[in-house]
Design a protein around this motif. Structure first.
Motif, short mmCIF file in Angstrom:
data_model
loop_
_atom_site.label_atom_id
_atom_site.label_comp_id
_atom_site.label_asym_id
_atom_site.label_seq_id
_atom_site.Cartn_x
_atom_site.Cartn_y
_atom_site.Cartn_z
N ARG A 85 0.91 -1.05 -0.17
CA ARG A 85 0.03 -0.03 -0.21
C ARG A 85 0.93 1.56 0.02
N PRO A 86 0.76 2.14 -1.17
CA PRO A 86 1.55 3.25 -1.16
C PRO A 86 1.49 4.41 0.22
N LEU A 87 0.20 4.38 0.52
CA LEU A 87 -0.23 5.33 1.48
C LEU A 87 -0.94 4.62 2.59
N PRO A 88 -0.37 4.03 3.58
CA PRO A 88 -0.90 3.04 4.35
C PRO A 88 -1.99 3.78 5.67
N ASP A 89 -1.70 5.04 5.58
CA ASP A 89 -2.57 5.64 6.88
C ASP A 89 -3.63 6.50 6.31
N ILE A 90 -3.55 6.82 5.09
CA ILE A 90 -4.72 7.67 4.67
C ILE A 90 -6.07 7.14 4.65
N PHE A 91 -6.19 5.72 4.54
CA PHE A 91 -7.42 4.90 4.65
C PHE A 91 -8.06 5.17 6.21
N ASP A 92 -7.23 5.65 7.30
CA ASP A 92 -7.79 5.82 8.50
C ASP A 92 -8.66 7.09 8.60
N TRP A 93 -8.40 7.97 7.65
CA TRP A 93 -8.75 9.27 7.64
C TRP A 93 -10.59 9.19 7.13
N PHE A 94 -11.03 8.19 6.48
CA PHE A 94 -12.22 8.24 5.90
C PHE A 94 -13.18 6.76 6.39
N ASP A 95 -14.29 6.89 6.15
CA ASP A 95 -15.12 5.46 6.23
C ASP A 95 -14.59 4.87 5.11
N ASP A 96 -14.44 3.34 5.37
CA ASP A 96 -13.90 2.48 4.54
C ASP A 96 -14.88 1.90 3.43
N SER A 97 -16.14 2.46 3.51
CA SER A 97 -17.05 1.88 2.56
C SER A 97 -16.95 2.06 1.17
N TRP A 98 -16.07 3.32 0.61
CA TRP A 98 -15.73 3.34 -0.76
C TRP A 98 -14.59 3.29 -1.36
N ILE A 99 -13.81 2.56 -0.48
CA ILE A 99 -12.30 2.19 -0.61
C ILE A 99 -12.16 0.70 -1.42
N PRO A 100 -11.67 0.85 -2.67
CA PRO A 100 -11.83 -0.59 -3.25
C PRO A 100 -11.22 -1.74 -2.44
N SER A 101 -11.28 -2.90 -2.35
CA SER A 101 -10.88 -3.78 -1.61
C SER A 101 -9.10 -4.18 -1.95
N TRP A 102 -8.83 -3.93 -3.29
CA TRP A 102 -7.55 -4.17 -3.69
C TRP A 102 -6.55 -3.05 -3.09
N LEU A 103 -7.22 -1.86 -2.71
CA LEU A 103 -6.31 -0.77 -2.25
C LEU A 103 -6.49 -0.80 -0.82
N SER A 104 -7.33 -1.30 -0.27
CA SER A 104 -7.39 -1.23 1.42
C SER A 104 -6.79 -2.40 2.22
N GLY A 105 -6.48 -3.36 1.44
CA GLY A 105 -6.20 -4.57 2.11
C GLY A 105 -7.10 -5.49 2.71
N LYS A 106 -8.47 -5.20 2.28
CA LYS A 106 -9.37 -5.82 2.54
C LYS A 106 -9.73 -7.21 1.86
N VAL A 107 -10.20 -8.13 2.51
CA VAL A 107 -10.53 -9.43 1.59
C VAL A 107 -11.93 -9.69 1.21
N GLY A 108 -12.49 -9.66 0.07
CA GLY A 108 -13.60 -9.82 -0.55
C GLY A 108 -14.52 -8.63 -0.27
N SER A 109 -15.40 -8.47 -1.32
CA SER A 109 -16.48 -7.41 -1.06
C SER A 109 -17.41 -7.36 0.27
N GLY A 110 -17.97 -6.33 0.52
CA GLY A 110 -19.04 -6.06 1.74
C GLY A 110 -18.40 -6.49 3.05
N THR A 111 -16.95 -6.33 2.92
CA THR A 111 -16.51 -6.17 4.20
C THR A 111 -15.82 -4.93 4.71
N HIS A 112 -15.66 -4.85 5.86
CA HIS A 112 -15.08 -3.68 6.43
C HIS A 112 -13.57 -3.90 6.82
N ALA A 113 -12.67 -2.90 6.65
CA ALA A 113 -11.19 -3.09 6.86
C ALA A 113 -11.12 -3.01 8.39
#
Length: 144
Positions: free
Chosen positions: A10-38
């Protein structure tokens, strides 16, 4: 300062903590599968060990949390079921949670241990030997 091996994907590992993770694509956030929360994590190097701490409050570690390793990737999955109660308001997150992290090269699967206490899952493993991550030349045999 050397790059931490678990942060390379992940090029910017901490930026995802700034926002609700519902809009972040799973390949970018490190989440596994769709419909999951990080799952929110922190990583520490401590006394020759690498620790990954994950926030998983209100879960039963035996029934709700799974930790697995495959192909050098640590995956934490959890399920938080909503209790049926009449609520006026809730900011709790329910559903599936997941996070995958690349392990440092040379980490032995058998050396990975997990414990859950006070809503925090801690996964620990010894830091691999320095020479395990170093690049080295492979001699080429000449076939006659």
């Amino acid at each position: 300062m050397p790059e931490t091996p678990t942060r390379r994907h992940r090029p910017l590992p901490d930026i995802f903590d700034w926002f609700d993770d519902s809009w972040i694509p799973s390949w970018l956030s490190g989440k596994v599968g769709s419909g999951t929360h990080a799952i929110r994590i922190e990583e520490l190097d401590q006394s020759g060990e690498h620790l990954v701490r994950a926030e998983l409050p209100g879960m039963d570690p035996e029934q709700d949390i799974e930790v697995s390793v495959a192909d050098g990737v640590l995956t934490i999955r959890a399920e938080h079921s909503e209790q049926i109660e009449e609520k006026q308001r809730s900011e709790f997150r329910y559903g599936s949670f997941a996070r995958s992290l690349a392990l440092p090269r040379g980490t032995a699967d058998k050396d990975i241990h997990a414990a859950y206490e006070d809503g925090i899952l801690t996964v620990r493993f010894p830091m691999p030997a320095e020479d395990a991550a170093e690049e080295h030349s492979i001699p080429i045999r000449h076939k006659e």
